[in-house]
Design a protein around this motif. Structure first.
Motif, mmCIF file in Angstrom:
data_model
loop_
_atom_site.group_PDB
_atom_site.id
_atom_site.type_symbol
_atom_site.label_atom_id
_atom_site.label_comp_id
_atom_site.label_asym_id
_atom_site.label_seq_id
_atom_site.Cartn_x
_atom_site.Cartn_y
_atom_site.Cartn_z
ATOM 1 N N THR A 3 0.729 -1.091 0.002
ATOM 2 C CA THR A 3 0.023 -0.180 0.033
ATOM 3 C C THR A 3 0.796 1.154 -0.161
ATOM 4 O O THR A 3 2.079 1.235 0.533
ATOM 5 C CB THR A 3 -0.914 -0.077 1.357
ATOM 6 O OG1 THR A 3 -0.086 -0.104 2.340
ATOM 7 C CG2 THR A 3 -2.070 -1.332 1.149
ATOM 8 N N ASN A 4 0.357 2.456 -0.530
ATOM 9 C CA ASN A 4 1.049 3.557 -0.378
ATOM 10 C C ASN A 4 0.961 4.156 1.016
ATOM 11 O O ASN A 4 0.370 3.891 1.744
ATOM 12 C CB ASN A 4 0.553 4.513 -1.733
ATOM 13 C CG ASN A 4 -0.649 4.878 -1.629
ATOM 14 O OD1 ASN A 4 -1.327 5.088 -0.521
ATOM 15 N ND2 ASN A 4 -1.612 4.771 -2.750
ATOM 16 N N LEU A 5 1.711 5.703 0.978
ATOM 17 C CA LEU A 5 1.757 6.305 2.045
ATOM 18 C C LEU A 5 0.296 6.911 2.470
ATOM 19 O O LEU A 5 -0.141 6.669 3.581
ATOM 20 C CB LEU A 5 2.716 7.299 1.984
ATOM 21 C CG LEU A 5 2.777 8.235 3.017
ATOM 22 C CD1 LEU A 5 3.405 7.477 4.374
ATOM 23 C CD2 LEU A 5 3.613 9.381 2.993
ATOM 24 N N ALA A 6 -0.445 7.147 1.558
ATOM 25 C CA ALA A 6 -1.864 7.601 1.617
ATOM 26 C C ALA A 6 -2.682 6.650 2.614
ATOM 27 O O ALA A 6 -3.525 6.678 3.276
ATOM 28 C CB ALA A 6 -2.739 8.341 0.578
ATOM 29 N N GLN A 7 -2.529 5.444 1.964
ATOM 30 C CA GLN A 7 -3.559 4.158 2.201
ATOM 31 C C GLN A 7 -2.902 3.777 3.603
ATOM 32 O O GLN A 7 -3.767 3.635 4.813
ATOM 33 C CB GLN A 7 -3.169 2.966 1.410
ATOM 34 C CG GLN A 7 -3.719 3.170 0.099
ATOM 35 C CD GLN A 7 -3.553 1.912 -0.948
ATOM 36 O OE1 GLN A 7 -2.332 1.701 -1.379
ATOM 37 N NE2 GLN A 7 -4.569 1.141 -1.287
ATOM 38 N N LYS A 8 -1.524 3.804 4.042
ATOM 39 C CA LYS A 8 -0.978 3.640 5.445
ATOM 40 C C LYS A 8 -1.507 4.536 6.413
ATOM 41 O O LYS A 8 -2.153 4.185 7.467
ATOM 42 C CB LYS A 8 0.607 3.620 5.515
ATOM 43 C CG LYS A 8 1.019 2.448 4.566
ATOM 44 C CD LYS A 8 2.640 2.468 4.565
ATOM 45 C CE LYS A 8 2.963 1.328 3.829
ATOM 46 N NZ LYS A 8 4.496 1.323 3.390
ATOM 47 N N ILE A 9 -1.515 5.610 6.212
ATOM 48 C CA ILE A 9 -2.088 7.014 6.863
ATOM 49 C C ILE A 9 -3.548 6.550 7.157
ATOM 50 O O ILE A 9 -3.847 6.710 8.522
ATOM 51 C CB ILE A 9 -1.821 8.231 6.650
ATOM 52 C CG1 ILE A 9 0.080 8.475 6.338
ATOM 53 C CG2 ILE A 9 -2.636 9.506 7.326
ATOM 54 C CD1 ILE A 9 0.250 9.609 5.740
ATOM 55 N N LEU A 10 -4.351 6.646 6.118
ATOM 56 C CA LEU A 10 -5.810 6.348 6.210
ATOM 57 C C LEU A 10 -6.212 4.947 7.203
ATOM 58 O O LEU A 10 -7.063 4.896 7.712
ATOM 59 C CB LEU A 10 -6.407 6.444 5.088
ATOM 60 C CG LEU A 10 -6.613 8.006 4.581
ATOM 61 C CD1 LEU A 10 -7.175 8.087 3.117
ATOM 62 C CD2 LEU A 10 -7.277 8.721 5.481
ATOM 63 N N ARG A 11 -5.357 4.041 7.027
ATOM 64 C CA ARG A 11 -5.567 2.615 7.508
ATOM 65 C C ARG A 11 -5.405 2.984 9.274
ATOM 66 O O ARG A 11 -6.062 2.409 9.917
ATOM 67 C CB ARG A 11 -4.766 1.410 7.197
ATOM 68 C CG ARG A 11 -4.627 0.441 7.910
ATOM 69 C CD ARG A 11 -3.809 -0.773 7.369
ATOM 70 N NE ARG A 11 -2.559 -0.414 7.334
ATOM 71 C CZ ARG A 11 -1.613 -0.316 8.225
ATOM 72 N NH1 ARG A 11 -1.749 -0.430 9.512
ATOM 73 N NH2 ARG A 11 -0.245 0.223 7.967
#
Length: 139
Positions: A3-11
């Motif tokens: 997953t990308n950084l945005a996905q990690k943050i939102l997760r």
């Protein structure tokens, strides 16, 4: 699944929100969450309280898994999406029965809330890479 950084943050944000909601089930929002228990289930207060406590434990567990069990994030994302689907009847019940809770004190507010459940499902699936996983395995 990468997953990308945005996905990690939102997760992680979703995990924190789920954990907070779960804590609310067990403590300061317990009465509010009882209003979410569908009225087609038994309305005995002890049963409704059990449903709230049990779902709170599930929310805390899933929230912490979202944050810390990165290797299993796809499975956790799918589990959370299923959980959101399973609790949706509570939101429908709140709307159809005109139950005030969480500041949803009009039919319009309760109706608008119903449209956010698919957003949460997509958030859970996208932020964990589960959406990509599901579409990739569909081929």
């Amino acid at each position: 699944m990468k997953t990308n950084l945005a996905q990690k943050i939102l997760r992680i944000i979703l995990g924190a929100l789920m954990t907070l909601a779960g804590i609310g089930h067990l403590t300061f929002q317990r009465d509010e969450f009882q209003a979410q228990v569908p009225r087609w289930l038994p309305t005995d207060l002890a049963f409704m309280d059990f449903v709230v406590l049990f779902s709170g434990i599930i929310e805390i567990t899933i929230g912490l898994l979202l944050i810390f069990m990165v290797k299993h994030k796809v499975k956790v994302g799918i589990a959370l999406a299923i959980f959101y689907i399973l609790i949706f009847p509570g939101n429908i019940s709140q709307y159809t029965n005109g139950i005030d809770a969480f500041g949803l004190d009009t039919d319009q507010k309760r109706l608008i809330r119903l449209f956010f459940q698919p957003v949460l499902i997509l958030w859970a699936l996208w932020s964990t890479g589960a959406l990509k996983y599901l579409f990739r395995n569909k081929k």
